[in-house]
Design a protein around this motif. Sequence first.
Motif, mmCIF file in Angstrom:
data_model
loop_
_atom_site.group_PDB
_atom_site.id
_atom_site.type_symbol
_atom_site.label_atom_id
_atom_site.label_comp_id
_atom_site.label_asym_id
_atom_site.label_seq_id
_atom_site.Cartn_x
_atom_site.Cartn_y
_atom_site.Cartn_z
ATOM 1 N N SER A 104 8.953 2.423 -5.169
ATOM 2 C CA SER A 104 10.335 2.272 -4.687
ATOM 3 C C SER A 104 10.647 0.794 -4.431
ATOM 4 C CB SER A 104 10.550 3.064 -3.398
ATOM 5 O OG SER A 104 10.171 4.411 -3.590
ATOM 6 N N THR A 105 9.675 0.082 -3.875
ATOM 7 C CA THR A 105 9.918 -1.322 -3.519
ATOM 8 C C THR A 105 10.251 -2.167 -4.735
ATOM 9 O OG1 THR A 105 8.350 -1.027 -1.705
ATOM 10 C CG2 THR A 105 8.937 -3.274 -2.258
ATOM 11 N N THR A 152 8.439 -9.647 -0.233
ATOM 12 C CA THR A 152 6.985 -9.724 -0.081
ATOM 13 C C THR A 152 6.259 -8.994 -1.215
ATOM 14 O OG1 THR A 152 7.129 -7.789 1.360
ATOM 15 C CG2 THR A 152 6.952 -9.930 2.441
ATOM 16 N N TYR A 153 6.997 -8.442 -2.132
ATOM 17 C CA TYR A 153 6.406 -7.586 -3.161
ATOM 18 C C TYR A 153 5.714 -8.408 -4.248
ATOM 19 C CZ TYR A 153 6.001 -3.720 -6.438
ATOM 20 O OH TYR A 153 5.529 -2.754 -7.283
ATOM 21 N N ARG A 154 4.473 -8.062 -4.538
ATOM 22 C CA ARG A 154 3.709 -8.741 -5.602
ATOM 23 C C ARG A 154 3.485 -7.745 -6.736
ATOM 24 N NH1 ARG A 154 0.781 -13.327 -3.761
ATOM 25 N NH2 ARG A 154 -0.667 -12.927 -5.466
ATOM 26 N N THR A 178 -1.313 1.298 0.360
ATOM 27 C CA THR A 178 -1.366 -0.088 0.835
ATOM 28 C C THR A 178 -0.767 -0.248 2.228
ATOM 29 O OG1 THR A 178 -1.139 -0.738 -1.462
ATOM 30 C CG2 THR A 178 -0.799 -2.463 0.163
ATOM 31 N N LEU A 182 -1.707 -2.275 5.851
ATOM 32 C CA LEU A 182 -0.808 -3.188 6.578
ATOM 33 C C LEU A 182 -0.692 -2.757 8.037
ATOM 34 C CD1 LEU A 182 2.064 -3.553 3.918
ATOM 35 C CD2 LEU A 182 0.196 -5.155 4.386
ATOM 36 N N PRO A 241 0.305 6.545 -7.665
ATOM 37 C CA PRO A 241 -0.003 7.189 -6.384
ATOM 38 C C PRO A 241 0.900 6.686 -5.261
ATOM 39 C CG PRO A 241 -1.944 6.074 -7.325
ATOM 40 C CD PRO A 241 -0.772 5.713 -8.176
ATOM 41 N N PRO A 242 0.897 7.407 -4.117
ATOM 42 C CA PRO A 242 1.732 7.005 -2.989
ATOM 43 C C PRO A 242 1.410 5.583 -2.533
ATOM 44 C CG PRO A 242 0.470 9.005 -2.478
ATOM 45 C CD PRO A 242 0.113 8.609 -3.853
ATOM 46 N N GLY A 243 2.457 4.868 -2.164
ATOM 47 C CA GLY A 243 2.254 3.553 -1.548
ATOM 48 C C GLY A 243 1.899 2.438 -2.505
ATOM 49 N N THR A 244 2.045 2.657 -3.806
ATOM 50 C CA THR A 244 1.711 1.584 -4.748
ATOM 51 C C THR A 244 2.921 0.687 -5.032
ATOM 52 O OG1 THR A 244 1.938 3.289 -6.452
ATOM 53 C CG2 THR A 244 -0.279 2.571 -5.934
ATOM 54 N N GLY A 245 4.025 0.947 -4.333
ATOM 55 C CA GLY A 245 5.172 0.043 -4.455
ATOM 56 C C GLY A 245 6.190 0.462 -5.492
ATOM 57 N N HIS A 274 2.796 -10.043 3.583
ATOM 58 C CA HIS A 274 3.553 -9.263 4.578
ATOM 59 C C HIS A 274 3.408 -9.807 5.991
ATOM 60 C CE1 HIS A 274 5.134 -5.632 2.552
ATOM 61 N NE2 HIS A 274 4.154 -5.847 1.692
ATOM 62 N N GLU A 331 11.896 9.545 -6.421
ATOM 63 C CA GLU A 331 11.125 10.786 -6.442
ATOM 64 C C GLU A 331 11.774 11.830 -7.339
ATOM 65 O OE1 GLU A 331 9.494 11.813 -2.676
ATOM 66 O OE2 GLU A 331 8.922 9.749 -2.304
ATOM 67 N N GLN A 344 10.755 -6.060 2.428
ATOM 68 C CA GLN A 344 9.994 -5.450 1.328
ATOM 69 C C GLN A 344 10.248 -6.200 0.020
ATOM 70 O OE1 GLN A 344 8.129 -3.736 2.869
ATOM 71 N NE2 GLN A 344 8.735 -1.643 3.264
ATOM 72 N N ASN A 365 5.740 10.591 -8.314
ATOM 73 C CA ASN A 365 4.346 10.664 -7.866
ATOM 74 C C ASN A 365 3.511 11.514 -8.799
ATOM 75 O OD1 ASN A 365 3.978 9.098 -5.609
ATOM 76 N ND2 ASN A 365 4.863 10.624 -4.244
HETATM 77 N N1 LIG Z 1 2.155 -4.858 -4.816
HETATM 78 C C1 LIG Z 1 2.631 -4.867 -3.561
HETATM 79 N N2 LIG Z 1 2.969 -6.041 -2.979
HETATM 80 C C2 LIG Z 1 3.441 -6.057 -1.701
HETATM 81 N N3 LIG Z 1 3.625 -4.970 -0.957
HETATM 82 C C3 LIG Z 1 3.313 -3.782 -1.492
HETATM 83 C C4 LIG Z 1 2.798 -3.673 -2.820
HETATM 84 N N4 LIG Z 1 2.566 -2.363 -3.098
HETATM 85 C C5 LIG Z 1 2.939 -1.700 -1.993
HETATM 86 N N5 LIG Z 1 3.373 -2.541 -1.034
HETATM 87 C C6 LIG Z 1 3.882 -2.173 0.292
HETATM 88 O O1 LIG Z 1 3.447 -0.863 0.558
HETATM 89 C C7 LIG Z 1 4.483 -0.089 1.157
HETATM 90 C C8 LIG Z 1 4.762 1.141 0.358
HETATM 91 O O2 LIG Z 1 5.525 0.836 -0.802
HETATM 92 P P1 LIG Z 1 6.520 1.873 -1.464
HETATM 93 O O3 LIG Z 1 7.184 2.685 -0.408
HETATM 94 O O4 LIG Z 1 7.377 1.116 -2.420
HETATM 95 O O5 LIG Z 1 5.501 2.779 -2.262
HETATM 96 P P2 LIG Z 1 5.806 4.045 -3.174
HETATM 97 O O6 LIG Z 1 4.928 3.900 -4.373
HETATM 98 O O7 LIG Z 1 7.259 4.188 -3.397
HETATM 99 O O8 LIG Z 1 5.253 5.211 -2.270
HETATM 100 P P3 LIG Z 1 5.681 6.785 -2.232
HETATM 101 O O9 LIG Z 1 5.147 7.398 -3.498
HETATM 102 O O10 LIG Z 1 4.991 7.314 -1.020
HETATM 103 O O11 LIG Z 1 7.172 6.831 -2.141
HETATM 104 C C9 LIG Z 1 5.680 -1.014 1.301
HETATM 105 O O12 LIG Z 1 5.653 -1.556 2.599
HETATM 106 C C10 LIG Z 1 5.414 -2.104 0.289
HETATM 107 O O13 LIG Z 1 6.022 -3.281 0.682
#
Ligand SMILES: Nc1ncnc2c1ncn2[C@@H]1O[C@H](COP(=O)(O)OP(=O)(O)OP(=O)(O)O)[C@@H](O)[C@H]1O
Length: 324
Positions: A82-83, A50-52, A288, A292, A76-80, A262, A162, A47, A228
């Motif tokens: 935590s990553t 690969t993060y952009r 996102t 994937l 929103p969820p999954g926008t990265g 990824h 969170e 993670q 969130n």
């Molecule tokens: N900008 C990005 N570049 C590369 N990968 C991304 C990007 N944004 C999200 N991802 C990928 O999407 C997945 C979800 O990311 P992450 O868990 O950090 O999201 P989150 O915002 O913390 O979500 P949640 O609110 O559900 O906790 C991971 O696999 C992450 O690598």
Amino acid sequence: MPDWLLYTGGRRRHDGIDRLPPPPPWRAFDGGPLLPPPSGGSGNTHQATTYRPSDDAVQQVNAALYLRRPLLVTGPPGTGKSTLAYAVAHELGLGPVLHWPITSRTTLRDGLYQYDPLTRLYAARDGGAPASDEDIGRFIRLGPLGTALLPYARPRVLLVDEIDKSDIDLPNDLLTVFEKGEYEIPELARRADPSADVMTADGPGGRVTVTAGTVRCNAFPLVVMTSNGEREFPPAFLRRCVTVELRQPADEAELSAIVREHLGDLADRSDDLVRRFFERSASGTLATDQLLNAVYLCRHADADDREALADRIMRRLTGPMDDD
Ligand SMILES: Nc1ncnc2c1ncn2[C@@H]1O[C@H](COP(=O)(O)OP(=O)(O)OP(=O)(O)O)[C@@H](O)[C@H]1O
Ligand SMILES: [Mg+2]
């Protein structure tokens, strides 16, 4: 890339953190003796590498580093969200991320340290040393927050994940600790000898000496707090944070770049799925990592099943639930 940016989002490790200037006078901390940087990677290597990040996220991470302020990451969820913490720790070589997942039952004390008096009692009963001089540090384990505030020479990365799920008091409790950059362990402070070698959140073997029953930071940690948006934070909290809002990728090109990052060659011929994801996300939330998963699965599935399979994986998380 402007010169002031220590974290660039380039996914390649470098020693840019050495260029971090001294803190503003109102955020200088003098804890010691200094501890060396912890060894080990950030954790979550795939993670992290690969993060952009968006330009905005890069800028605000740097603002938080310079100002020694916590970074509140919303979106929103999954926008990265935590990553982002893992990506910064990896690029700047800041060691393992200290992960503190928050629930409605989490208290400040959970993050700072845990003291286990029962085990201590049993140890004494089973023939251990007398209560006055036994090694109390064996029964105190610093939590992720408590460990992040140890006097490291370089900032640790603390992921308060969170925080919007927390009890109403936690954000304000945290503020106090972040303002002072220190906390007390009363179980140690009230002893005749208030020093002890305690355990840390870095796993077995990680023990550090706490003197005078107090932990005070030196390099203020990079605190990444994710939300969130399930709750509003009080103005007093917000004004002490650097904030950044993450969004879904703006266009298909950006999404494709993330997929390629990824999945490498497995991302070949995934343009139709990227387009479909983008169309579907116009009428509801999609994350996102759903894309994937869909790209990965469709590489292994029969061509006939491809579209239906992708739609099942890329179900909207909000908005219309029908899978057209
Ligand atoms: N900008 C990005 N570049 C590369 N990968 C991304 C990007 N944004 C999200 N991802 C990928 O999407 C997945 C979800 O990311 P992450 O868990 O950090 O999201 P989150 O915002 O913390 O979500 P949640 O609110 O559900 O906790 C991971 O696999 C992450 O690598
Ligand atoms: Mg998250």
